[in-house]
Design a protein around this motif. Structure first.
Motif, short mmCIF file in Angstrom:
data_model
loop_
_atom_site.label_atom_id
_atom_site.label_comp_id
_atom_site.label_asym_id
_atom_site.label_seq_id
_atom_site.Cartn_x
_atom_site.Cartn_y
_atom_site.Cartn_z
N TYR A 21 0.84 -1.20 0.00
CA TYR A 21 0.00 0.00 0.00
C TYR A 21 0.87 1.26 0.00
CZ TYR A 21 -3.42 3.49 1.45
OH TYR A 21 -4.21 4.60 1.52
N GLN A 22 1.87 1.27 0.86
CA GLN A 22 2.74 2.44 0.95
C GLN A 22 3.51 2.66 -0.34
OE1 GLN A 22 5.02 1.46 4.45
NE2 GLN A 22 3.58 2.52 5.82
N THR A 23 3.96 1.58 -0.97
CA THR A 23 4.69 1.69 -2.24
C THR A 23 3.79 2.26 -3.33
OG1 THR A 23 6.02 -0.23 -1.62
CG2 THR A 23 6.02 0.39 -3.94
N LYS A 24 2.58 1.75 -3.43
CA LYS A 24 1.66 2.24 -4.46
C LYS A 24 1.24 3.68 -4.18
CE LYS A 24 -0.07 -2.09 -6.22
NZ LYS A 24 -1.21 -2.88 -6.62
N ALA A 25 1.02 4.00 -2.91
CA ALA A 25 0.63 5.37 -2.58
C ALA A 25 1.76 6.34 -2.91
CB ALA A 25 0.27 5.46 -1.10
N ALA A 26 3.00 5.94 -2.65
CA ALA A 26 4.14 6.80 -2.96
C ALA A 26 4.29 6.97 -4.47
CB ALA A 26 5.42 6.22 -2.37
N ALA A 27 4.05 5.90 -5.21
CA ALA A 27 4.14 5.98 -6.67
C ALA A 27 3.07 6.91 -7.23
CB ALA A 27 4.01 4.59 -7.28
N ILE A 28 1.88 6.83 -6.68
CA ILE A 28 0.80 7.71 -7.13
C ILE A 28 1.15 9.16 -6.83
CG2 ILE A 28 -1.60 8.38 -6.69
CD1 ILE A 28 -2.22 5.41 -6.32
N GLN A 29 1.66 9.41 -5.65
CA GLN A 29 2.01 10.78 -5.29
C GLN A 29 3.15 11.31 -6.16
OE1 GLN A 29 2.81 10.70 -1.10
NE2 GLN A 29 0.65 10.94 -0.55
N ALA A 30 4.11 10.45 -6.51
CA ALA A 30 5.24 10.88 -7.33
C ALA A 30 4.80 11.21 -8.75
CB ALA A 30 6.31 9.81 -7.35
N LYS A 31 3.84 10.44 -9.26
CA LYS A 31 3.38 10.63 -10.64
C LYS A 31 2.07 11.40 -10.72
CE LYS A 31 5.34 6.17 -11.98
NZ LYS A 31 5.03 4.83 -12.48
N GLU A 73 -7.68 7.43 -11.08
CA GLU A 73 -8.85 6.76 -10.47
C GLU A 73 -8.62 5.25 -10.34
OE1 GLU A 73 -12.41 7.70 -12.60
OE2 GLU A 73 -12.27 9.83 -12.11
N SER A 74 -8.02 4.64 -11.37
CA SER A 74 -7.78 3.19 -11.30
C SER A 74 -6.76 2.87 -10.20
CB SER A 74 -7.32 2.65 -12.65
OG SER A 74 -6.04 3.14 -12.97
N LEU A 75 -5.72 3.69 -10.08
CA LEU A 75 -4.74 3.45 -9.02
C LEU A 75 -5.35 3.70 -7.63
CD1 LEU A 75 -1.53 4.99 -10.62
CD2 LEU A 75 -2.04 2.57 -10.25
N THR A 76 -6.22 4.68 -7.53
CA THR A 76 -6.90 4.94 -6.26
C THR A 76 -7.79 3.76 -5.89
OG1 THR A 76 -6.85 7.30 -6.77
CG2 THR A 76 -8.36 6.59 -5.03
N GLU A 131 -7.24 0.69 -6.75
CA GLU A 131 -6.34 -0.37 -6.30
C GLU A 131 -5.96 -0.18 -4.84
OE1 GLU A 131 -2.86 -1.34 -8.61
OE2 GLU A 131 -3.92 -0.84 -10.47
N LEU A 132 -5.71 1.06 -4.47
CA LEU A 132 -5.38 1.35 -3.07
C LEU A 132 -6.57 1.03 -2.16
CD1 LEU A 132 -3.36 4.69 -3.27
CD2 LEU A 132 -2.50 2.41 -2.78
N GLU A 133 -7.76 1.35 -2.62
CA GLU A 133 -8.95 1.04 -1.82
C GLU A 133 -9.12 -0.47 -1.66
OE1 GLU A 133 -12.19 3.03 -3.75
OE2 GLU A 133 -11.48 5.01 -3.15
N LYS A 134 -8.83 -1.22 -2.74
CA LYS A 134 -8.91 -2.68 -2.65
C LYS A 134 -7.89 -3.22 -1.64
CE LYS A 134 -10.68 -3.55 -7.29
NZ LYS A 134 -10.39 -4.13 -8.61
N LEU A 135 -6.69 -2.63 -1.66
CA LEU A 135 -5.68 -3.06 -0.68
C LEU A 135 -6.15 -2.77 0.74
CD1 LEU A 135 -2.25 -2.06 -2.28
CD2 LEU A 135 -3.04 -4.35 -1.67
N MET A 136 -6.77 -1.65 0.94
CA MET A 136 -7.28 -1.31 2.28
C MET A 136 -8.37 -2.29 2.70
SD MET A 136 -5.56 0.93 3.74
CE MET A 136 -6.60 1.30 5.13
#
Length: 101
Positions: free
Chosen positions: A66-76, A86-89, A91-96
């Motif tokens: 989750y932290q890796t994906k969240a950091a990647a989203i914030q970087a990009k 929206e699709s990456l968000t 994915e984060l919701e699914k991880l949660m």
């Protein structure tokens, strides 16, 4: 005859009192010590510790992902299109949700 009846009655009362006293004796045991000395309890403790470590590793993996994906989203964030964001968000919701269950 009367003395014999009185003697039997007194003897009966005394023996009844002894029985009542015998039933009121209480004892104390250390159930924790008994349980900890059972081999089954030791095996169960080891099994619980192993299961706890496995679950903790699973949870740690989900958190790291989750932290890796969240950091990647914030970087990009500035370069991503709205649909990709929206699709990456999602994915984060699914991880949660995976983490919560």
């Amino acid at each position: 005859m009367r003395k014999l009846i009185n003697l039997i009655a007194v003897t009966g009362l005394i023996s009844t009192a002894n029985i009542v006293n015998a039933q009121q004796k209480l004892g104390h045991i250390n159930s924790e010590e008994i349980l900890m000395n059972l081999p089954e309890a030791k095996e169960a403790q080891v099994t619980l510790q192993t299961l706890g470590k496995q679950k903790q590793a699973y949870i740690d993996g989900i958190i790291k992902e989750y932290q890796t994906k969240a950091a990647a989203i914030q970087a990009k964030e500035k370069t991503l299109s709205e649909t990709n964001r929206e699709s990456l968000t999602k994915e984060l919701e699914k991880l949660m949700e995976k983490f919560r269950s």
